[in-house]
Design an enzyme around this catalytic site. Structure first.
Site, short mmCIF file in Angstrom:
data_model
loop_
_atom_site.label_atom_id
_atom_site.label_comp_id
_atom_site.label_asym_id
_atom_site.label_seq_id
_atom_site.Cartn_x
_atom_site.Cartn_y
_atom_site.Cartn_z
N ARG A 1 11.40 -14.37 -12.63
CA ARG A 1 10.47 -15.26 -11.45
C ARG A 1 10.71 -16.67 -11.85
O ARG A 1 10.23 -17.43 -10.62
CB ARG A 1 8.55 -14.55 -12.25
N TYR B 1 4.94 -14.53 4.13
CA TYR B 1 3.47 -14.98 4.20
C TYR B 1 2.65 -15.75 3.21
O TYR B 1 3.27 -15.84 2.28
CB TYR B 1 3.10 -14.32 5.01
N PRO B 2 1.74 -16.13 3.30
CA PRO B 2 1.50 -17.27 2.68
C PRO B 2 -0.54 -16.23 2.79
O PRO B 2 -0.80 -15.57 3.38
CB PRO B 2 0.71 -18.68 3.02
O1 76R Z 1 5.89 -9.15 -11.21
C1 76R Z 1 5.68 -8.11 -11.52
O2 76R Z 1 6.40 -7.14 -10.94
C2 76R Z 1 4.97 -7.97 -11.98
C3 76R Z 1 3.76 -6.97 -11.49
C4 76R Z 1 3.80 -8.18 -10.18
C5 76R Z 1 2.61 -8.82 -10.68
C6 76R Z 1 1.69 -9.60 -11.83
C7 76R Z 1 3.75 -7.49 -8.66
C8 76R Z 1 4.43 -6.90 -8.55
N1 76R Z 1 2.79 -8.63 -8.18
C9 76R Z 1 2.54 -9.62 -9.29
C10 76R Z 1 1.33 -10.29 -8.18
MN1 76R Z 1 3.61 -8.62 -5.90
N2 76R Z 1 3.25 -8.55 -4.35
C11 76R Z 1 2.38 -9.15 -3.51
C12 76R Z 1 2.73 -9.19 -2.24
O3 76R Z 1 0.81 -8.11 1.59
C13 76R Z 1 -0.40 -8.25 0.43
O4 76R Z 1 -0.85 -6.57 0.35
C14 76R Z 1 0.49 -8.49 -0.93
C15 76R Z 1 1.72 -9.39 -0.86
C16 76R Z 1 3.56 -8.47 -1.94
C17 76R Z 1 3.52 -7.58 -1.01
C18 76R Z 1 3.92 -8.17 -3.16
C19 76R Z 1 5.12 -6.86 -3.99
N3 76R Z 1 1.65 -10.34 -6.05
C20 76R Z 1 1.24 -10.72 -7.07
C21 76R Z 1 0.17 -11.72 -6.70
C22 76R Z 1 -0.13 -13.12 -7.82
C23 76R Z 1 -1.62 -12.81 -8.13
C24 76R Z 1 -2.40 -13.30 -9.31
O5 76R Z 1 -1.49 -13.60 -10.19
O6 76R Z 1 -3.75 -13.27 -8.95
C25 76R Z 1 0.90 -11.47 -5.69
C26 76R Z 1 -0.32 -12.74 -4.23
C27 76R Z 1 0.73 -10.50 -5.28
C28 76R Z 1 1.21 -10.29 -3.93
N4 76R Z 1 4.15 -7.12 -6.13
C29 76R Z 1 4.92 -6.47 -7.45
C30 76R Z 1 4.89 -6.62 -5.00
C31 76R Z 1 6.20 -5.52 -5.61
C32 76R Z 1 7.16 -5.42 -4.84
C33 76R Z 1 6.04 -5.99 -6.50
C34 76R Z 1 6.98 -4.60 -7.81
C35 76R Z 1 8.14 -5.93 -8.22
C36 76R Z 1 8.47 -5.17 -9.23
O7 76R Z 1 8.21 -4.15 -10.47
O8 76R Z 1 10.29 -4.74 -9.05
#
Ligand code: 76R
Length: 275
Positions: free
Chosen positions: A157, A171-172
């Protein structure tokens, strides 16, 4: 002034990330002779090589689908001074007024405040779900495996090395802060529970989607930059769709514009964007 004369701006942890999108001014480009065109492309090629040879620095280059932009870069590097220097050089590399910025985003790699801690894993997963007993060899082995997995995960990360998968989606996004849907007034445990649901959906895309979430509060307009790498656009489409049903996105997600790019070797990219 050379870069060694300024105070570096390296975050305590993580790297700076810039997403840069440009339009090509073909009217200006058409005024160049063949030699000038060749020199311009060589300049950009050499700059790309220089950036990629910089320690802890990565540069993705992509052609952008649709006229939102022609060309995109994703630059990851520790020092904001270096990022800023390269960004200005990239903008000018093909000559003045050839590349005009159409969109950009500044963020930083970050860990997550919702990552499972060692204590949580020991209590909730090992003792709770798996019924293991503390102090047994199995328990210790499972905890050691957890430590290794988490160290690897955190390193990815904060210091990611992104694969050359062809599709890049950027995208943001922000978390909503209106009325009853204020993410930031939820207690931590509730947010953690919701994020666990989000991650569960995300993990089903393992091997198909590589996601990098970079933080941008105080740095740019939204709160995070979302970068998804894929081999098939349908995986991008379905993960974003599926996540819309997940409460974190359904209730609390607010999104900016979506950019789809294709990572290409430079010579192919030049032809693609008609240079
Ligand atoms: O990173 C990790 O694997 C741990 C779990 C995890 C966190 C903490 C995780 C998993 N995400 C995390 C945080 Mn996510 N993620 C998004 C989007 O389009 C949308 O609706 C949202 C855009 C996608 C597509 C996505 C994918 N994630 C976050 C955060 C920070 C939030 C905060 O700190 O408050 C955002 C903004 C966000 C958004 N997420 C995953 C994924 C995927 C594919 C995973 C699984 C990753 C894996 O385990 O391989």
């Amino acid at each position: 002034m050379s870069n060694t004369e300024v105070t570096p701006l390296v975050p305590r942890e993580g790297w700076h990330v810039m997403h840069l999108f440009y339009h090509v001014d073909h009217a200006q480009w058409a005024l160049f002779g063949d030699d000038e065109k060749r020199q311009a492309k060589t300049r950009l090629t050499e700059l790309v090589q220089e950036i990629r040879a910089t320690p802890d620095t990565h540069l993705l280059i992509f052609s952008v689908a649709t006229p939102k932009a022609d060309l995109g870069f994703m630059l990851l590097t520790p020092d904001l001074q270096v990022a800023n220097m390269y960004e200005k050089q990239l903008s000018l590399s093909l000559g003045p007024e050839i590349l005009s910025p159409s969109y950009s985003y500044l963020s930083q790699t970050e860990g997550s405040e919702y990552t499972t801690t060692r204590e949580q894993y020991a209590a909730e997963t090992l003792k709770g779900e798996k019924g293991m007993e503390e102090g047994t060899p199995e328990f210790d082995a499972a905890l050691k495996e957890f430590d290794e997995r988490m160290a690897h995960y955190l390193k990815h990360r904060l210091y990611p090395v992104l694969p050359d998968w062809p599709v890049i989606c950027f995208y943001p996004m922000s978390k909503r802060r209106t009325g009853n849907d204020n993410w930031y007034s939820l207690p931590y445990d509730k947010r953690r529970e919701l994020m666990a649901g989000h991650a569960k959906v995300g993990r089903t895309y393992s091997g198909r989607i590589l996601q990098l979430i970079t933080g941008s509060t105080g740095l740019d307009e939204h709160e995070w930059g979302v970068t998804l790498l894929a081999k098939d656009t349908i995986d991008v489409k379905s993960i974003v769709y599926e996540m819309r049903f997940d409460e974190v996105s359904a209730r609390y997600g607010e999104f900016g514009d979506f950019y789809i790019g294709m990572q290409l070797p430079l010579d192919v990219l030049f032809r693609r964007i008609c240079l």
